[in-house]
Design a protein around this motif. Structure first.
Motif, PDB file in Angstrom:
ATOM      1  N   ILE A 423       0.840  -1.203   0.000  1.00  0.00           N
ATOM      2  CA  ILE A 423       0.000   0.000   0.000  1.00  0.00           C
ATOM      3  C   ILE A 423       0.873   1.250   0.000  1.00  0.00           C
ATOM      4  O   ILE A 423       0.584   2.219  -0.712  1.00  0.00           O
ATOM      5  N   THR A 424       1.942   1.215   0.779  1.00  0.00           N
ATOM      6  CA  THR A 424       2.834   2.372   0.861  1.00  0.00           C
ATOM      7  C   THR A 424       3.392   2.724  -0.520  1.00  0.00           C
ATOM      8  O   THR A 424       3.351   3.894  -0.951  1.00  0.00           O
ATOM      9  N   VAL A 500      -5.354   5.595   6.083  1.00  0.00           N
ATOM     10  CA  VAL A 500      -5.454   4.792   4.860  1.00  0.00           C
ATOM     11  C   VAL A 500      -5.450   3.308   5.221  1.00  0.00           C
ATOM     12  O   VAL A 500      -4.642   2.845   6.019  1.00  0.00           O
ATOM     13  N   SER A 501      -6.363   2.571   4.603  1.00  0.00           N
ATOM     14  CA  SER A 501      -6.454   1.136   4.842  1.00  0.00           C
ATOM     15  C   SER A 501      -6.976   0.449   3.585  1.00  0.00           C
ATOM     16  O   SER A 501      -7.542   1.091   2.694  1.00  0.00           O
ATOM     17  N   HIS A 502      -6.802  -0.848   3.535  1.00  0.00           N
ATOM     18  CA  HIS A 502      -7.314  -1.655   2.426  1.00  0.00           C
ATOM     19  C   HIS A 502      -8.765  -2.056   2.661  1.00  0.00           C
ATOM     20  O   HIS A 502      -9.395  -2.661   1.780  1.00  0.00           O
ATOM     21  N   ASN A 503      -9.315  -1.731   3.839  1.00  0.00           N
ATOM     22  CA  ASN A 503     -10.650  -2.189   4.227  1.00  0.00           C
ATOM     23  C   ASN A 503     -11.749  -1.230   3.776  1.00  0.00           C
ATOM     24  O   ASN A 503     -11.593  -0.006   3.843  1.00  0.00           O
ATOM     25  N   LYS A 504     -12.846  -1.823   3.380  1.00  0.00           N
ATOM     26  CA  LYS A 504     -14.046  -1.035   3.123  1.00  0.00           C
ATOM     27  C   LYS A 504     -14.721  -0.747   4.457  1.00  0.00           C
ATOM     28  O   LYS A 504     -14.871  -1.636   5.296  1.00  0.00           O
ATOM     29  N   SER A 505     -15.116   0.482   4.685  1.00  0.00           N
ATOM     30  CA  SER A 505     -15.741   0.850   5.954  1.00  0.00           C
ATOM     31  C   SER A 505     -17.183   0.361   6.010  1.00  0.00           C
ATOM     32  O   SER A 505     -17.815   0.108   4.986  1.00  0.00           O
ATOM     33  N   ILE A 506     -17.691   0.229   7.226  1.00  0.00           N
ATOM     34  CA  ILE A 506     -19.103  -0.056   7.411  1.00  0.00           C
ATOM     35  C   ILE A 506     -19.777   1.206   7.934  1.00  0.00           C
ATOM     36  O   ILE A 506     -19.126   2.205   8.218  1.00  0.00           O
ATOM     37  N   ASP A 507     -21.079   1.149   8.098  1.00  0.00           N
ATOM     38  CA  ASP A 507     -21.856   2.329   8.481  1.00  0.00           C
ATOM     39  C   ASP A 507     -21.368   2.936   9.798  1.00  0.00           C
ATOM     40  O   ASP A 507     -21.248   4.159   9.926  1.00  0.00           O
ATOM     41  N   TYR A 526     -10.982   9.159   6.109  1.00  0.00           N
ATOM     42  CA  TYR A 526     -10.601   7.746   5.993  1.00  0.00           C
ATOM     43  C   TYR A 526     -10.636   7.378   4.516  1.00  0.00           C
ATOM     44  O   TYR A 526     -11.637   7.595   3.843  1.00  0.00           O
ATOM     45  N   TRP A 527      -9.522   6.809   4.038  1.00  0.00           N
ATOM     46  CA  TRP A 527      -9.453   6.380   2.640  1.00  0.00           C
ATOM     47  C   TRP A 527      -9.372   4.864   2.576  1.00  0.00           C
ATOM     48  O   TRP A 527      -8.525   4.236   3.241  1.00  0.00           O
ATOM     49  N   GLY A 528     -10.250   4.271   1.787  1.00  0.00           N
ATOM     50  CA  GLY A 528     -10.095   2.868   1.421  1.00  0.00           C
ATOM     51  C   GLY A 528      -9.276   2.817   0.144  1.00  0.00           C
ATOM     52  O   GLY A 528      -9.640   3.450  -0.855  1.00  0.00           O
ATOM     53  N   PHE A 529      -8.148   2.087   0.169  1.00  0.00           N
ATOM     54  CA  PHE A 529      -7.206   2.149  -0.952  1.00  0.00           C
ATOM     55  C   PHE A 529      -6.925   0.750  -1.499  1.00  0.00           C
ATOM     56  O   PHE A 529      -6.652  -0.190  -0.746  1.00  0.00           O
ATOM     57  N   ASP A 530      -7.008   0.620  -2.830  1.00  0.00           N
ATOM     58  CA  ASP A 530      -6.722  -0.634  -3.525  1.00  0.00           C
ATOM     59  C   ASP A 530      -5.326  -0.528  -4.141  1.00  0.00           C
ATOM     60  O   ASP A 530      -5.128   0.176  -5.134  1.00  0.00           O
ATOM     61  N   HIS A 531      -4.359  -1.235  -3.549  1.00  0.00           N
ATOM     62  CA  HIS A 531      -2.976  -1.097  -4.026  1.00  0.00           C
ATOM     63  C   HIS A 531      -2.760  -1.753  -5.387  1.00  0.00           C
ATOM     64  O   HIS A 531      -1.860  -1.363  -6.129  1.00  0.00           O
ATOM     65  N   GLU A 532      -3.586  -2.760  -5.722  1.00  0.00           N
ATOM     66  CA  GLU A 532      -3.418  -3.426  -7.016  1.00  0.00           C
ATOM     67  C   GLU A 532      -3.916  -2.548  -8.159  1.00  0.00           C
ATOM     68  O   GLU A 532      -3.299  -2.480  -9.222  1.00  0.00           O
ATOM     69  N   LYS A 533      -5.033  -1.867  -7.923  1.00  0.00           N
ATOM     70  CA  LYS A 533      -5.575  -0.974  -8.952  1.00  0.00           C
ATOM     71  C   LYS A 533      -5.008   0.445  -8.840  1.00  0.00           C
ATOM     72  O   LYS A 533      -5.265   1.275  -9.718  1.00  0.00           O
ATOM     73  N   ASN A 534      -4.263   0.697  -7.764  1.00  0.00           N
ATOM     74  CA  ASN A 534      -3.673   2.005  -7.528  1.00  0.00           C
ATOM     75  C   ASN A 534      -4.736   3.106  -7.544  1.00  0.00           C
ATOM     76  O   ASN A 534      -4.643   4.091  -8.258  1.00  0.00           O
ATOM     77  N   GLU A 535      -5.782   2.868  -6.707  1.00  0.00           N
ATOM     78  CA  GLU A 535      -6.875   3.840  -6.668  1.00  0.00           C
ATOM     79  C   GLU A 535      -7.547   3.849  -5.298  1.00  0.00           C
ATOM     80  O   GLU A 535      -7.506   2.867  -4.548  1.00  0.00           O
TER      81      GLU A 535
END
Length: 541
Positions: A423-424, A500-507, A526-535
């Protein structure tokens, strides 16, 4: 072993274990209003054992747990174990078919409602002089209901009594534990016995189940894989750095015991683990919408793991503890590496909670998939505390303070270190493309290093990356750090703070971030980040 020795050993193993089968007599007693019940599972009367079969205590006129040595069938010895309807009349039960009519109807209804639950069991009828061929379990028709018939539903081992091993005895107990909800539904008329909310034990792990943690706390029961080989296949259950089409693939030993029965089913599975050293039990959390996959999908995913280098990574993690990486596949005949899949956002794992070993929520500590009948009292207390925050009542009891300052720690959720690196690197590239001047691991005047700082002119955005298995844990662990980096002792260094995390947040996570922003006047996101798609796939603010 003789038949009598087999029965004695099964009774001992069931009595000395935390098997769900220990509930049988108490539940029978409650249903029938019995005042006295046996402490033994199987009837061990000598006159019955001499006939080469037995059934659970009190089960003579019931849908019964039954084991027995049968005459050879098709040239092979037969030792059966399962459930049975016994329509042989006796002085005390002259009309066994009439007595069990309601149970016959409930059994047939169970087959209609839960078609695949007995897909691995077989059915045959003994009419006093011989038995029918073994067939798939099906409806009990009127022609089956003849006085003197014995209807069997279960499995068998093609062995002579003298060749039965301790592994066979464990297999028999596993089968009875699997069939126990069927008995509850049919005999005890418990309509909720067949549930999709389950409890499963997983191996002990001190690394948050993102990688193997070595032999500490592992089961010492020599009938288990982890005792013999130093690891369990659930060691990687929460390694969410490895996703394929949004799913994480894992392994649960209780599922492995009945792959054909469970394949395609979707469960909500609550997880428990036990530290064999301290004997402490922990409620790990829940995986919702967990889907059981078949052998072919497992093979496809295993090839994908090998292609991406993930399988080699798992082997290397075993080597770090001087464990044989070949055992990763050999235990299941080089076939099963995965048997379940789920989405990370359906994994409700936070702080592990130590539970009372006598809590009835944990009705068995064997590696068997059992029904969730209630949550542990510690969990219920926490859930009941929502919305009740306020000063204590005068009637509340005074606290009991600890007598020592020694604290012990149990298993915990942890970060996925290799995912943090990925992710970094990806976030650095993302921010660079967005026009930020990016600094990596800059030393903060408050002490410690900020994971990343993105500059636009003189305005700095601090980024703190966390890779715990859910957004709540990531926010909790990052918040103190990022506030200290930005504000300690009395400065405002950052224009914006981003976790920043790879997790999708809940309500609830989203409400928390918004509450922090409004109540503390923080420019926090809070950012949900996809390191494979770089987005960035979500921004909560």
């Amino acid at each position: 072993m003789t038949f009598s020795e087999i029965v004695k050993e099964l009774n001992r193993r069931i009595k000395e274990s935390d098997s769900i089968l220990l509930n049988l007599q108490s539940e029978r007693s409650e249903k029938k209003g019995l005042k006295r019940v046996s402490s033994k599972f199987f009837n061990d009367r000598e006159d019955i054992l001499n006939q080469g079969y037995t059934f659970h205590y009190g089960g003579g006129d019931e849908f019964q747990f039954n084991i027995g040595k049968e005459p050879e069938y098709e040239g092979e010895p037969v030792f059966r174990f399962g459930l049975a309807f016994n329509f042989q009349a006796s002085q005390s039960v002259p009309d066994p078919i009439g007595v069990q009519q309601n149970q016959i109807q409930r059994f047939n209804q169970l087959l209609l409602d839960y078609t695949s639950d007995l897909s691995e069991e077989r059915f045959w009828v003994w009419n006093g002089s011989g038995r029918t061929k073994s067939t798939a379990v099906g409806k009990i028709f009127k022609y089956h209901q003849a006085l003197g018939n014995f209807l069997f539903i279960g499995k068998s081992i093609a062995k002579e009594l003298k060749d039965i091993t301790k592994e066979d005895l464990e297999l028999i107990i596993d089968e009875f534990e699997y069939l126990y909800p069927v008995y509850q539904y049919v005999q005890l008329e418990m309509d909720q016995a067949i549930k999709l909310d389950k409890v499963a034990r997983i191996c002990f792990n001190t690394e948050g189940w993102v990688k193997p943690s070595g032999p500490v706390g592992k089961s010492k029961n020599q009938d288990t894989h982890e005792a013999n080989h130093g690891f369990g296949h659930e060691e990687w259950l929460f390694d969410f750095s490895k996703l394929i089409n949004g799913y994480h693939f894992g392994f649960l030993e209780p599922i492995y015991k009945y792959p054909d029965t469970y394949v395609g089913k979707v469960f909500n599975v609550n997880l428990i683990t036990i530290d064999s050293g301290s004997k402490k039990r922990y409620w790990v959390g829940e995986i919702q919408n967990l889907e059981v996959i078949g052998l072919q999908e497992n093979k496809r995913i295993k090839k994908e793991y090998q292609k991406r280098g993930w399988y080699r990574e798992m082997e290397d993690q075993l080597k770090a503890f001087e464990l044989d990486p070949l055992l990763l596949g050999e235990w299941t005949g080089n076939e099963w590496l995965f048997n379940v899949k789920f989405k990370p956002e359906d994994c409700k794992i936070d702080n592990l909670i130590e539970v009372d070993p006598y809590d009835k929520a944990i009705s068995s500590t064997r590696y068997t998939l059992i029904n969730l009948n209630k949550l542990p009292s510690e969990i219920e207390d926490r859930e009941g505390a929502h919305g009740l925050f306020g000063p204590p009542l005068k009637s509340d009891s005074k606290p009991s303070f600890a007598k020592t300052s020694v604290r012990t720690s149990g298993p915990r959720i942890t970060e996925i270190p290799h995912l943090h690196y990925k992710i970094t690197e990806s976030l650095y590239q993302f921010l660079d493309k967005k026009g930020y001047t990016v600094e990596y691991e800059r030393l903060s005047p408050a002490g410690g290093k900020v994971d990343m700082i993105g500059w636009k002119g003189t305005k700095a955005t601090f980024f703190e990356i966390k890779t715990y298995p859910n957004a709540k844990a990531c926010i909790r662990e990052a918040l103190g750090q990022i506030l200290e980096y930005s504000l300690y002792p009395a400065e405002n260094r950052a224009f914006k703070l981003v976790i920043v995390s790879h997790n999708k947040s809940i309500d609830l996570d989203q409400k928390y971030i918004k509450h922090l922003r409004e109540s503390l006047n923080l420019n926090l996101e809070y950012w949900g980040f996809d390191h494979e798609k770089n987005e960035v796939f979500e921004i909560i603010k």
